[in-house]
Design an enzyme around this catalytic site. Sequence first.
Site, PDB file in Angstrom:
ATOM      1  CG  HIS A   4      39.077  38.965  10.582  1.00  0.00           C
ATOM      2  ND1 HIS A   4      38.217  39.944  10.124  1.00  0.00           N
ATOM      3  CD2 HIS A   4      39.800  39.533  11.580  1.00  0.00           C
ATOM      4  CE1 HIS A   4      38.411  41.048  10.823  1.00  0.00           C
ATOM      5  NE2 HIS A   4      39.362  40.836  11.712  1.00  0.00           N
ATOM      6  NE  ARG A  95      32.845  36.568  20.315  1.00  0.00           N
ATOM      7  CZ  ARG A  95      34.120  36.669  20.641  1.00  0.00           C
ATOM      8  NH1 ARG A  95      34.667  35.776  21.445  1.00  0.00           N
ATOM      9  NH2 ARG A  95      34.864  37.662  20.170  1.00  0.00           N
ATOM     10  NE  ARG A 124      39.317  26.346  22.332  1.00  0.00           N
ATOM     11  CZ  ARG A 124      39.376  25.206  23.005  1.00  0.00           C
ATOM     12  NH1 ARG A 124      38.785  24.129  22.547  1.00  0.00           N
ATOM     13  NH2 ARG A 124      40.044  25.124  24.148  1.00  0.00           N
ATOM     14  CG  ASP A 152      43.524  19.684  25.579  1.00  0.00           C
ATOM     15  OD1 ASP A 152      43.815  20.578  24.775  1.00  0.00           O
ATOM     16  OD2 ASP A 152      42.794  19.863  26.562  1.00  0.00           O
ATOM     17  CB  SER A 154      44.253  23.773  27.130  1.00  0.00           C
ATOM     18  OG  SER A 154      43.283  22.929  26.559  1.00  0.00           O
ATOM     19  NE  ARG A 218      26.214  21.905  13.102  1.00  0.00           N
ATOM     20  CZ  ARG A 218      27.552  21.890  13.015  1.00  0.00           C
ATOM     21  NH1 ARG A 218      28.281  22.035  14.103  1.00  0.00           N
ATOM     22  NH2 ARG A 218      28.135  21.711  11.845  1.00  0.00           N
TER      23      ARG A 218
END
Length: 239
Positions: A4, A95, A124, A152, A154, A218
């Site tokens: 991946h 996650r 992201r 941003d 999103s 972490r």
Amino acid sequence: IQNHLLQVFCLVAMEKPVSLKPEHIRDEKVKVLQSVNPIKDEEVVLGQYQGYKDDPTVPDDSNTPTFASIVLRVHNERWEGVPFILKAGKALNSRKAEIRVQFKDVPGDIFKCKKQGRNEFVIRLQPSEAMYMKLTVKKPGLEMATEQSELDLSYGMRYQDVKIPEAYERLILDTIRGDQQHFVRRDELKAAWQIFTPLLHDIDAGKLKAVSYKPGSRGPKEADELSEKVGYMQTHGYI
């Protein structure tokens, strides 16, 4: 990582393809993989979370990694000297899957912003798809003070009336359409394994040991030290 994250790495590092045809895209991905230098043992950190060996099916002397941080270096004109840090792990504090491009410090910084960290461009992938630019801005007010903020995008906020398909939904649709651009070609698979097979052999031979880390952290502190060593600067306190 070999599957991946290496695909994400190829999409970030490849040159612009001749067209959007699957073969042209896969040609450029193969070129990137063939340009990767052999992985150095000192640029690898393996980890195993505490409690992994409590499972009765796991041997007490198990060296199976549940975390890895690896530095890849691409030997070509564009990326010479730029480290690509690939990191993946289980039982971590969050996650997520993301691409983080960190920019270098500006020479002669008259605003003295180094204490606030570097500018970064972040994509992201999951959860909550987004693209944002983390950058230093002037804090509103009469004094000359700076702070870190973000530009941003999103997707959940911007495209509220659009259903964003899951990864496997896209893959099934590609299969129905006969579109192979997201599928691995034979020479691409061979090039990918040529990068990682020597490392896997060293792990199997016990030359590389997995260090212990706490679940919910972490990962091993050695991984952060490796990132810092190759030039990445972590921003503390930014949310």
